[in-house]
Design a protein around this motif. Structure first.
Motif, PDB file in Angstrom:
ATOM      1  N   LEU A   1      41.793  32.957  42.375  1.00  0.00           N
ATOM      2  CA  LEU A   1      40.929  33.989  41.806  1.00  0.00           C
ATOM      3  C   LEU A   1      41.819  35.153  41.384  1.00  0.00           C
ATOM      4  N   PHE A   2      41.944  35.371  40.079  1.00  0.00           N
ATOM      5  CA  PHE A   2      42.720  36.490  39.547  1.00  0.00           C
ATOM      6  C   PHE A   2      41.813  37.703  39.381  1.00  0.00           C
ATOM      7  N   VAL A   3      42.271  38.850  39.861  1.00  0.00           N
ATOM      8  CA  VAL A   3      41.518  40.095  39.719  1.00  0.00           C
ATOM      9  C   VAL A   3      42.438  41.170  39.157  1.00  0.00           C
ATOM     10  N   GLU A   4      41.832  42.263  38.679  1.00  0.00           N
ATOM     11  CA  GLU A   4      42.613  43.292  37.998  1.00  0.00           C
ATOM     12  C   GLU A   4      43.248  44.308  38.942  1.00  0.00           C
ATOM     13  N   GLY A   5      42.636  44.553  40.110  1.00  0.00           N
ATOM     14  CA  GLY A   5      43.129  45.644  40.941  1.00  0.00           C
ATOM     15  C   GLY A   5      42.991  45.401  42.423  1.00  0.00           C
ATOM     16  N   ILE A   6      43.454  46.386  43.189  1.00  0.00           N
ATOM     17  CA  ILE A   6      43.477  46.287  44.646  1.00  0.00           C
ATOM     18  C   ILE A   6      42.077  46.264  45.236  1.00  0.00           C
TER      19      ILE A   6
ATOM     20  N   VAL B   1      41.169  29.367  48.500  1.00  0.00           N
ATOM     21  CA  VAL B   1      41.268  30.208  47.309  1.00  0.00           C
ATOM     22  C   VAL B   1      42.266  31.340  47.578  1.00  0.00           C
ATOM     23  N   ALA B   2      43.235  31.496  46.701  1.00  0.00           N
ATOM     24  CA  ALA B   2      44.153  32.638  46.760  1.00  0.00           C
ATOM     25  C   ALA B   2      43.635  33.726  45.825  1.00  0.00           C
ATOM     26  N   ILE B   3      43.545  34.957  46.333  1.00  0.00           N
ATOM     27  CA  ILE B   3      43.098  36.090  45.508  1.00  0.00           C
ATOM     28  C   ILE B   3      44.342  36.849  45.059  1.00  0.00           C
ATOM     29  N   ILE B   4      44.572  36.864  43.766  1.00  0.00           N
ATOM     30  CA  ILE B   4      45.802  37.441  43.220  1.00  0.00           C
ATOM     31  C   ILE B   4      45.470  38.645  42.348  1.00  0.00           C
ATOM     32  N   ASN B   5      46.034  39.784  42.715  1.00  0.00           N
ATOM     33  CA  ASN B   5      45.858  41.022  41.960  1.00  0.00           C
ATOM     34  C   ASN B   5      46.969  41.129  40.915  1.00  0.00           C
ATOM     35  N   VAL B   6      46.602  41.057  39.629  1.00  0.00           N
ATOM     36  CA  VAL B   6      47.616  41.093  38.568  1.00  0.00           C
ATOM     37  C   VAL B   6      47.902  42.510  38.082  1.00  0.00           C
ATOM     38  N   GLY B   7      47.199  43.498  38.634  1.00  0.00           N
ATOM     39  CA  GLY B   7      47.486  44.891  38.301  1.00  0.00           C
ATOM     40  C   GLY B   7      47.136  45.285  36.884  1.00  0.00           C
TER      41      GLY B   7
ATOM     42  N   ILE C   1      49.923  23.386  35.912  1.00  0.00           N
ATOM     43  CA  ILE C   1      49.368  23.032  37.221  1.00  0.00           C
ATOM     44  C   ILE C   1      47.852  23.188  37.094  1.00  0.00           C
ATOM     45  N   PRO C   2      47.135  22.112  36.837  1.00  0.00           N
ATOM     46  CA  PRO C   2      45.723  22.247  36.431  1.00  0.00           C
ATOM     47  C   PRO C   2      44.756  22.441  37.590  1.00  0.00           C
ATOM     48  N   LYS C   3      44.948  23.512  38.355  1.00  0.00           N
ATOM     49  CA  LYS C   3      44.016  23.806  39.434  1.00  0.00           C
ATOM     50  C   LYS C   3      42.896  24.714  38.938  1.00  0.00           C
ATOM     51  N   LYS C   4      41.840  24.843  39.708  1.00  0.00           N
ATOM     52  CA  LYS C   4      40.699  25.681  39.326  1.00  0.00           C
ATOM     53  C   LYS C   4      41.114  27.152  39.329  1.00  0.00           C
ATOM     54  N   ILE C   5      40.907  27.817  38.191  1.00  0.00           N
ATOM     55  CA  ILE C   5      41.259  29.230  38.024  1.00  0.00           C
ATOM     56  C   ILE C   5      40.015  30.015  37.602  1.00  0.00           C
ATOM     57  N   VAL C   6      39.749  31.107  38.306  1.00  0.00           N
ATOM     58  CA  VAL C   6      38.659  32.015  37.930  1.00  0.00           C
ATOM     59  C   VAL C   6      39.243  33.419  37.802  1.00  0.00           C
ATOM     60  N   CYS C   7      38.869  34.105  36.739  1.00  0.00           N
ATOM     61  CA  CYS C   7      39.370  35.466  36.498  1.00  0.00           C
ATOM     62  C   CYS C   7      38.195  36.440  36.442  1.00  0.00           C
ATOM     63  N   LEU C   8      38.359  37.586  37.104  1.00  0.00           N
ATOM     64  CA  LEU C   8      37.384  38.669  37.023  1.00  0.00           C
ATOM     65  C   LEU C   8      38.005  39.801  36.210  1.00  0.00           C
ATOM     66  N   THR C   9      37.347  40.195  35.172  1.00  0.00           N
ATOM     67  CA  THR C   9      37.880  41.262  34.334  1.00  0.00           C
ATOM     68  C   THR C   9      36.790  42.276  34.026  1.00  0.00           C
TER      69      THR C   9
END
Length: 688
Positions: free
Chosen positions: A438-443, A465-471, A490-498
């Protein structure tokens, strides 16, 4: 030379996969049960001369069908391709000469391990398997039982050299020129290294004994041999004196001991038991014990060391042994030509600084040619953050299908590759290990997502699920790694919150600036408007493994704005660090009061020179003719809240407040909390 790739067919979790390797260090990563251990096992079946190569029914790939089993007995095939590398040794080409499939400047050789049922038993196998009814619910169970009970004992293995079509058996002498040292994840290094009784230490001692003479470049081979022989003779003479002294001390006692032998009848036909002995250098090794000596002079046995420290010592001994095995002057024609080292989970018992040092140590040994190729499997984000993307190989298993990703090969431009390389610190490289990301924008999003999932009776942790903050909005750099439509991904499930992040600019030459969602399109003659279009690139269902979620285009702004918009009366979100806390609580009270309009809420906002933003909120909310009165009230509170927070501290305080509230679930003290719809959708997709 180096092993450039391996092809694995029908072995454990590999149905049919080709995996490419680097000339040097290969760091193999992936989530649990992705196949890292199986990959090393597959390598060892081809090139490790010391381990058993027989397999069992459980080693066949499990997703085989009954029709496949009926058509032919299952077979495991593993082949490695050996290519010319950056560093070549004189004996390389000689060793692989019988396995060559391509001979030019970039030669190639192939070794293939096969585990199969001999041809003379195939007809019998087909007859027995064919008797199983396809409609039987337990057909597969019965088929595997027949294979296990009646046929697995007949299976044989072969290692072929060169093109498999030729069925030419690889010569054993050449195979023995490969040194494959493997340190597995479940290891007892103390048992294997603490005293000279151990084979590993004895071999190392033998080689490094009189090492000062062996490496003396001022002496020729004959002189070195004579000097070492003289030392051996001198040692033997001293040892004989010790043995003789021991014999003299036990003379009287010996007579008493042996008198019992005579009485039992052990002495007959003029044959009497006696004691005699000598001590060789090899036998003396057994009295040597590994200790650790500190600068203060204190000495402690290695058994008192931590496991991590002993692991490092053991790995250094392994590398020393490989140096021994590869020394032509010492072993002559028995010397190894191609040395490979495989280590499972080197991080076991090593703290992060030690992990980094260990990796540096391996690279140095590669540069010094003490080992030709290295394979490391790891779960350590510290190790992956310390190596280059070029050295990483990712395994990902989804629904029994293993996929291989090469992070360095997926990028079309160096800019994204360099960005990701810099970004992958020990925390963020977790994206390479997790099953879903799960990619997110901030802390704030990073801290709160797991708690939101718990409010929904879901768990991101249980779904790996790894929660990754891309800043920020820098998703595109990372999505390249995981896009299933790209090679080497690496075709794993990716979800992005923007966030929607609406903006406006004055026509014709103004600059885009942040605005509120209720300001959108209220003056199209004089302003141009836009929102973040990232979410529109990957809508739900448009791409097989990547999905974006965001707020509604006409109502959304940022994560914090949307939290309050969906919870306009939730005092849990009004933390101590908010600068206008009392004012926001007052706005919430007005929202809850029946009959109050958005004008009543606007009246609370302070006016004056220092409150230009408040005047902007009042003017634009009043001018908006699209939103309902309730939506305007929510927007006023959300706007004032957004302008009053410091994101990091506020997010931590909200975490505490929401967690405490969650602990009260089921009681009258529990406060209802609404998860914004786009976040709810994202969590539900990740927890499917």
């Amino acid at each position: 030379m180096y092993i450039s790739k391996i092809n694995i067919n029908n072995f454990r979790n590999f149905k049919s996969k080709e995996i490419e390797f680097n000339d040097g260090v290969n760091v193999i990563i992936g989530h649990n049960n992705a196949g890292k251990t199986n990959l090393i096992k597959a390598l060892s079946l081809v090139i490790d001369s010391n381990n058993s190569k027989r397999l069992e029914v459980d080693d066949f790939h499990k997703n085989i069908t009954l029709s496949e089993l009926k058509s032919a007995p299952p077979k495991i095939s593993i082949s490695i391709t050996i290519k010319k590398g950056k560093e070549e040794e004189p004996d390389d080409l000689v060793m692989i000469s019988n396995w060559l499939t391509k001979l030019d400047n970039d030669y190639e050789a192939v070794l293939t391990y096969e585990f199969f049922l001999p041809e003379k038993k195939v007809e019998e196998y087909i007859t027995e398997i064919s008797s199983i009814d396809d409609e039987d619910d337990k057909a597969m169970v019965k088929a595997l039982k027949i294979l296990n009970h009646n046929f697995i004992r007949y299976y044989v293995y072969k290692i072929w050299g060169g093109d498999i079509v030729n069925q030419a058996t690889a010569d054993n002498e050449s195979l023995k020129k490969i040194d494959f040292q493997f340190l597995n994840a479940i290891r007892d290094v103390e048992r294997d290294m603490l005293t000279g009784r151990n084979t590993l230490l004895r071999e190392v001692f033998n080689f490094f004994m009189d090492y000062d003479i062996k490496i003396d470049n001022t002496k020729d081979t004959v002189t070195k041999y004579q000097d070492i022989k003289a030392k051996k003779v001198a040692f033997s003479e001293k040892a004989d004196i010790l043995v003789e002294d021991l014999a003299n001390r036990i003379e009287e006692g010996k007579n008493q001991i042996l008198s019992y032998a005579k009485k039992t009848g052990a002495s007959f036909n003029k044959a009497n038991p006696n004691f005699e002995g000598s001590i060789s250098e090899n036998e003396m090794y057994s009295v040597l014990k590994l200790i650790v000596e500190y600068e203060s002079g204190i000495k402690i046995p290695a058994t008192h060391n931590g496991l991590g420290y002993n692991n490092l010592i053991f790995m250094s001994l392994l590398l020393a042994k490989m140096q021994v095995n590869a020394d032509v002057n010492y072993l002559d024609t028995n010397a190894k030509v191609f040395t490979t080292l495989a280590i499972e989970e080197p991080e076991a018992h090593l703290h992060p600084a030690m992990q980094y040092k260990f990796l540096k140590f391996l690279n140095e040994n590669k540069e010094e040619k003490k080992v030709r190729q290295i394979f490391v499997t790891t779960h350590s984000t510290h190790i992956t953050s310390a190596v280059s993307l070029d050295e990483i190989i990712c395994l990902h298993n989804e629904n029994g299908e293993t996929n291989i990703g090469y992070p360095s090969k997926v990028f079309e431009d160096d800019k994204s590759k360099k960005y990701v390389q810099r970004f992958l610190d020990a925390t963020k490289s977790d994206m390479l290990f997790a099953q879903k990301v799960l990619f997110v924008e901030g802390i704030a999003e990073q801290l709160l997502m797991s708690i939101f999932a718990n409010y929904m009776d879901e768990s991101l942790e249980n779904n790996h699920v790894a929660i990754i903050n891309v800043g920020g909005r820098y998703f595109s750099h990372f999505l390249t790694l995981f896009d299933s439509e790209k090679n080497n991904s690496i075709p794993k499930k990716i979800v992005c919150l923007t966030d929607r992040d609406p903006e406006s600019k004055a026509k014709p030459d103004g600059r885009f600036k942040k605005c509120y969602p209720y300001e959108l399109n209220i003056d199209n003659d004089n302003y141009e408007y836009r929102t973040n279009t990232n979410a529109d690139l990957y809508p739900n269902g448009n791409q097989s493994n990547i999905t974006f979620y965001t707020q509604p285009s006409d109502l959304g702004k940022t994560f914090e704005y949307d939290l309050i918009f969906n919870n306009p009366a939730c005092e849990l979100l009004v933390t101590d660090s908010i600068s206008n806390r009392e004012e926001i609580l007052q706005l919430m009270d007005l929202y809850k009061t029946k009959g109050k309009t958005f004008h009543d809420l606007l009246a609370i906002l302070p006016d004056g020179v220092k409150n230009k933003e408040n005047r902007r909120i009042k003017d634009s909310i009043t001018a908006n003719s699209v939103l309902t009165d309730d939506q305007k009230k929510r927007a006023i509170i959300a706007s004032r809240y957004l302008n009053s927070i410091g994101k990091g501290e506020n997010a931590l305080e909200i975490c505490y407040a929401l967690q405490e509230n969650l602990n009260k679930k089921g009681t009258e003290d529990f406060t209802d909390f609404v998860i914004p719809e786009y976040i709810k959708d994202a969590i539900e997709e990740l927890c499917q």
